[in-house]
Write an enzyme that holds these catalytic residues in place. Structure first.
Site, PDB file in Angstrom:
ATOM      1  N   GLY A   1     -69.855  -8.728 -84.288  1.00  0.00           N
ATOM      2  CA  GLY A   1     -69.281  -9.838 -83.949  1.00  0.00           C
ATOM      3  C   GLY A   1     -69.448 -11.013 -84.844  1.00  0.00           C
ATOM      4  O   GLY A   1     -70.261 -10.942 -85.836  1.00  0.00           O
TER       5      GLY A   1
ATOM      6  N   GLU B   1     -74.701  -7.145 -86.153  1.00  0.00           N
ATOM      7  CA  GLU B   1     -74.003  -6.960 -87.369  1.00  0.00           C
ATOM      8  C   GLU B   1     -72.827  -8.098 -87.242  1.00  0.00           C
ATOM      9  O   GLU B   1     -71.788  -8.076 -86.534  1.00  0.00           O
ATOM     10  CB  GLU B   1     -73.026  -5.538 -87.158  1.00  0.00           C
ATOM     11  CG  GLU B   1     -73.879  -4.361 -87.176  1.00  0.00           C
ATOM     12  CD  GLU B   1     -74.498  -3.854 -88.622  1.00  0.00           C
ATOM     13  OE1 GLU B   1     -74.051  -4.691 -89.451  1.00  0.00           O
ATOM     14  OE2 GLU B   1     -75.323  -2.921 -88.754  1.00  0.00           O
TER      15      GLU B   1
ATOM     16  N   GLY C   1     -73.207 -14.121 -82.165  1.00  0.00           N
ATOM     17  CA  GLY C   1     -74.625 -13.143 -82.243  1.00  0.00           C
ATOM     18  C   GLY C   1     -75.746 -13.932 -81.696  1.00  0.00           C
ATOM     19  O   GLY C   1     -76.844 -13.546 -81.223  1.00  0.00           O
TER      20      GLY C   1
ATOM     21  N   CYS D   1     -64.865  -7.356 -91.662  1.00  0.00           N
ATOM     22  CA  CYS D   1     -66.040  -8.276 -91.921  1.00  0.00           C
ATOM     23  C   CYS D   1     -66.655  -8.488 -93.576  1.00  0.00           C
ATOM     24  O   CYS D   1     -67.062  -9.018 -93.883  1.00  0.00           O
ATOM     25  CB  CYS D   1     -67.201  -7.628 -91.147  1.00  0.00           C
ATOM     26  SG  CYS D   1     -67.599  -5.902 -91.425  1.00  0.00           S
TER      27      CYS D   1
ATOM     28  N   PRO E   1     -70.995 -14.447 -86.117  1.00  0.00           N
ATOM     29  CA  PRO E   1     -72.590 -15.122 -86.074  1.00  0.00           C
ATOM     30  C   PRO E   1     -72.928 -16.153 -84.772  1.00  0.00           C
ATOM     31  O   PRO E   1     -73.746 -15.928 -84.299  1.00  0.00           O
ATOM     32  CB  PRO E   1     -72.644 -15.707 -87.312  1.00  0.00           C
ATOM     33  CG  PRO E   1     -71.688 -15.283 -88.352  1.00  0.00           C
ATOM     34  CD  PRO E   1     -70.599 -14.778 -87.336  1.00  0.00           C
TER      35      PRO E   1
HETATM   36  P1  NAD Z   1     -66.464 -12.325 -81.425  1.00  0.00           P
HETATM   37  O1  NAD Z   1     -67.984 -12.338 -81.830  1.00  0.00           O
HETATM   38  O2  NAD Z   1     -65.638 -13.276 -80.836  1.00  0.00           O
HETATM   39  O3  NAD Z   1     -66.466 -10.677 -80.263  1.00  0.00           O
HETATM   40  C1  NAD Z   1     -67.254  -9.817 -80.451  1.00  0.00           C
HETATM   41  C2  NAD Z   1     -67.582  -9.308 -79.189  1.00  0.00           C
HETATM   42  O4  NAD Z   1     -68.209 -10.207 -78.323  1.00  0.00           O
HETATM   43  C3  NAD Z   1     -66.231  -8.965 -78.346  1.00  0.00           C
HETATM   44  O5  NAD Z   1     -66.480  -7.747 -77.322  1.00  0.00           O
HETATM   45  C4  NAD Z   1     -66.149 -10.277 -77.190  1.00  0.00           C
HETATM   46  O6  NAD Z   1     -65.605  -9.813 -75.732  1.00  0.00           O
HETATM   47  C5  NAD Z   1     -67.901 -10.511 -77.199  1.00  0.00           C
HETATM   48  N1  NAD Z   1     -68.074 -11.869 -76.763  1.00  0.00           N
HETATM   49  C6  NAD Z   1     -67.358 -13.108 -77.248  1.00  0.00           C
HETATM   50  N2  NAD Z   1     -67.795 -14.219 -76.501  1.00  0.00           N
HETATM   51  C7  NAD Z   1     -68.820 -13.632 -76.116  1.00  0.00           C
HETATM   52  C8  NAD Z   1     -69.877 -14.438 -75.319  1.00  0.00           C
HETATM   53  N3  NAD Z   1     -69.950 -15.581 -75.206  1.00  0.00           N
HETATM   54  N4  NAD Z   1     -71.161 -13.666 -74.889  1.00  0.00           N
HETATM   55  C9  NAD Z   1     -71.061 -12.306 -75.287  1.00  0.00           C
HETATM   56  N5  NAD Z   1     -70.254 -11.614 -75.962  1.00  0.00           N
HETATM   57  C10 NAD Z   1     -69.073 -12.425 -76.311  1.00  0.00           C
HETATM   58  O7  NAD Z   1     -65.881 -11.192 -82.689  1.00  0.00           O
HETATM   59  P2  NAD Z   1     -64.639 -10.950 -83.056  1.00  0.00           P
HETATM   60  O8  NAD Z   1     -63.466 -12.043 -83.323  1.00  0.00           O
HETATM   61  O9  NAD Z   1     -64.312  -9.818 -82.208  1.00  0.00           O
HETATM   62  O10 NAD Z   1     -64.660 -10.445 -84.667  1.00  0.00           O
HETATM   63  C11 NAD Z   1     -64.866 -11.068 -85.871  1.00  0.00           C
HETATM   64  C12 NAD Z   1     -66.091 -11.317 -86.353  1.00  0.00           C
HETATM   65  O11 NAD Z   1     -67.101 -10.392 -86.179  1.00  0.00           O
HETATM   66  C13 NAD Z   1     -66.169 -11.813 -87.701  1.00  0.00           C
HETATM   67  O12 NAD Z   1     -67.332 -12.971 -87.877  1.00  0.00           O
HETATM   68  C14 NAD Z   1     -66.685 -10.591 -88.530  1.00  0.00           C
HETATM   69  O13 NAD Z   1     -67.214 -10.850 -89.790  1.00  0.00           O
HETATM   70  C15 NAD Z   1     -67.767  -9.891 -87.441  1.00  0.00           C
HETATM   71  N6  NAD Z   1     -67.658  -8.507 -87.752  1.00  0.00           N
HETATM   72  C16 NAD Z   1     -68.728  -8.087 -88.391  1.00  0.00           C
HETATM   73  C17 NAD Z   1     -68.878  -6.568 -88.616  1.00  0.00           C
HETATM   74  C18 NAD Z   1     -70.087  -6.023 -89.110  1.00  0.00           C
HETATM   75  O14 NAD Z   1     -70.037  -4.910 -89.042  1.00  0.00           O
HETATM   76  N7  NAD Z   1     -71.067  -6.856 -89.729  1.00  0.00           N
HETATM   77  C19 NAD Z   1     -67.751  -5.802 -88.206  1.00  0.00           C
HETATM   78  C20 NAD Z   1     -66.545  -6.399 -87.762  1.00  0.00           C
HETATM   79  C21 NAD Z   1     -66.427  -7.663 -87.605  1.00  0.00           C
END
Ligand code: NAD
Length: 473
Positions: free
Chosen positions: A197, A219, A202, A253, A199
């Site tokens: 997700g 990731e 993360g 990503c 950073p």
């Molecule tokens: P996000 O971080 O908003 O969400 C990812 C997950 O985290 C979801 O399941 C969400 O429900 C959960 N989440 C949201 N808020 C949270 C919190 N406060 N505590 C714990 N979990 C929480 O990301 P997104 O909008 O779903 O995806 C986009 C981002 O992900 C972009 O930055 C993209 O670059 C990155 N991404 C990275 C990869 C990789 O392989 N490196 C792949 C795909 C996406």
């Protein structure tokens, strides 16, 4: 387009967790043959749901069936097949050498599962990014709780059926929900947390993991540059850049986030990309069955505001720019003369908008890239070996493709992941297996150990032995 989603009750999650806790040691003791049996079943069930997955992703964000096959189902099948092929070797204890001072002993690495694992995934590749790490976790012999994104409700429903049909909940279970459910999960003690997700989230995951000192794979994302130097063969490579930028409507990503183009190639690059966009999606991409929508209104508005902000600061939309809020549609858009401190260059784009920066000398390129966080990917389009070497040696990135974009993620022989702000830890293939594994050091003493000759009291003879050790071994 979808905002409604199910939330698994926290009490149900606690029951699942308790069930896995009683079971994870048994799962950990399974042999390669048993894990391979599970992976084969997983493969079979995924293929049985191919039609449902295609329909669900179309409903969620207009994802074409071919892309569901190529970018969701196939990467997971490929991961399964690779694990099946290599699992026996990966699990085999690995004999390692001994220094002379440890003569009379043997040492090896025992690959044991980490135990209870949590996988949290984003919405952009809802199945690939949930199931690919799951394959590694199963191969390594763990129990897993999966938490997909809340934004793909149709796909989540199908994935839940796949998981329920394939696995015993005491081994692999999927729970649904948004931040509240994720937070409740992060409160629980897992041996390993695999998060994909943004950073910013993360950091929340890593802070939560620190409470239990759980290991993490993060990731993450960021701004992945694409360099087009003065020697790039534009006509040959333009489809590779256009495809990687606009597939999944740029919601990847490892999408080329922005282009840094040598001034001598700028006009040719822009014109070629416009032609290529039209080849892929026609004159009017909203009518193309092959072009996706933005996942929801929140992200649509985020992207719209990036364009507005950058244009206010002097950027120029030189192609595209059409939007339809009712459909969360944004046309493939090229933006030129983008100020470095405007939103399009400050934040990860994660959408079908391509900022273009022009450069004169290669030092400017590395200065720009190094002024930002280390990217997840960096792409170099060049025919000049010296330039390529210069760009690689003067930057850092999770991964790099030369004269190609994005496909490195598909090679299971390569580690996939970021560096610092774009990620911690690696995934896929053997690297994924290792990420979910504790490499346990094993040491067996067979003959008397040298250390027995050096225990207190430290006589002058023993001190001599110590002196020799320092000098010769
Ligand atoms: P996000 O971080 O908003 O969400 C990812 C997950 O985290 C979801 O399941 C969400 O429900 C959960 N989440 C949201 N808020 C949270 C919190 N406060 N505590 C714990 N979990 C929480 O990301 P997104 O909008 O779903 O995806 C986009 C981002 O992900 C972009 O930055 C993209 O670059 C990155 N991404 C990275 C990869 C990789 O392989 N490196 C792949 C795909 C996406």
């Amino acid at each position: 387009m979808i905002s409604e989603y199910n939330e698994t009750d926290i009490s149900v999650i606690k029951d699942i967790y308790a069930g896995q806790k009683t079971h994870y040691r048994d799962v950990g003791k399974t042999k390669a043959s048993e894990r391979i049996r599970k992976l084969k079943k997983f493969q079979k069930v995924i293929l049985q749901f191919r039609k449902e997955l295609r329909e669900a992703m179309w409903k969620d964000y207009h994802k074409p069936a071919a892309e569901v096959d190529l970018t969701e189902i196939y990467p997971v099948l490929s991961e399964i097949r690779f694990a099946i092929k290599h699992l026996k070797t990966w699990m085999k204890p690995e004999q390692v050498g001994n220094p002379v001072t440890m003569i009379g002993s043997s040492s090896w690495i025992h690959y044991e599962p980490k135990g209870m694992c949590l996988i949290i995934a984003p919405w952009n590749y809802p199945m690939q990014l949930l199931f690919a790490p799951l394959v590694s976790a199963i191969a390594a012999g763990n129990t897993v709780i999966l938490k997909p994104s809340e934004f793909n409700s149709h796909t989540v429903e199908v994935m839940k059926r796949i998981i329920t049909e394939t696995f015993d909940e005491k081994e692999i279970a999927m729970v649904e929900g948004g931040v509240e459910v994720a937070t409740a999960l992060l409160d629980m003690k897992f041996s390993h947390i695999f998060f994909t997700g943004a950073p910013g989230i993360g950091k929340i995951v890593m802070a939560a993991a620190s409470k239990h000192l759980s290991s993490v794979t993060l990731e993450l994302g960021g701004k992945s540059p694409t360099i087009i130097d003065e020697t790039a063969n534009i006509s040959k490579v333009i489809s590779r850049i256009t495809w990687a930028k606009f597939v999944n409507a740029g919601q990847i990503c490892i999408a080329p986030d922005y282009a840094i183009v040598h001034e001598s190639k700028k006009e040719e690059f822009v014109q070629s990309m416009i032609n290529q966009i039209k080849k892929h999606y026609g004159e009017n991409a909203i009518e193309s069955p092959d072009f996706l929508r933005i996942i929801n209104t929140k992200h649509f508005l985020r992207l719209k505001s990036y364009i507005d902000n950058s244009v206010q600061q002097g950027a120029k939309v030189i192609y595209g720019g059409a939007m339809n809020e009712a459909e969360n549609y944004i046309e493939p858009t090229l933006v030129d003369e983008v100020p470095i401190d405007s939103d399009l260059m400050k934040y990860e784009v994660f959408g079908p908008i391509f900022p273009i920066i022009t450069y004169k000398n290669k030092e400017e390129v590395v200065d720009l890239i190094n002024s930002k966080e280390k990217p997840l990917a960096l792409y170099i389009y060049s025919q000049n070996k010296k330039n390529i070497k210069y760009f690689v040696e003067n930057t850092s990135a999770g991964g790099t493709c030369i004269n190609m974009s994005a496909v490195h993620v598909g090679n299971p022989h390569l580690p996939f992941g970021g560096v610092n702000n774009s990620g911690i830890g690696k995934s896929r293939g053997h690297y994924g297996f290792i990420e979910f594994t504790n490499e346990r050091s094993m040491f067996k003493q067979k003959w008397p150990s040298a250390i027995e000759f050096m225990t207190p009291p430290y006589s002058s003879f023993k001190q001599k032995l110590i002196d020799w050790t320092l000098k010769y071994f």
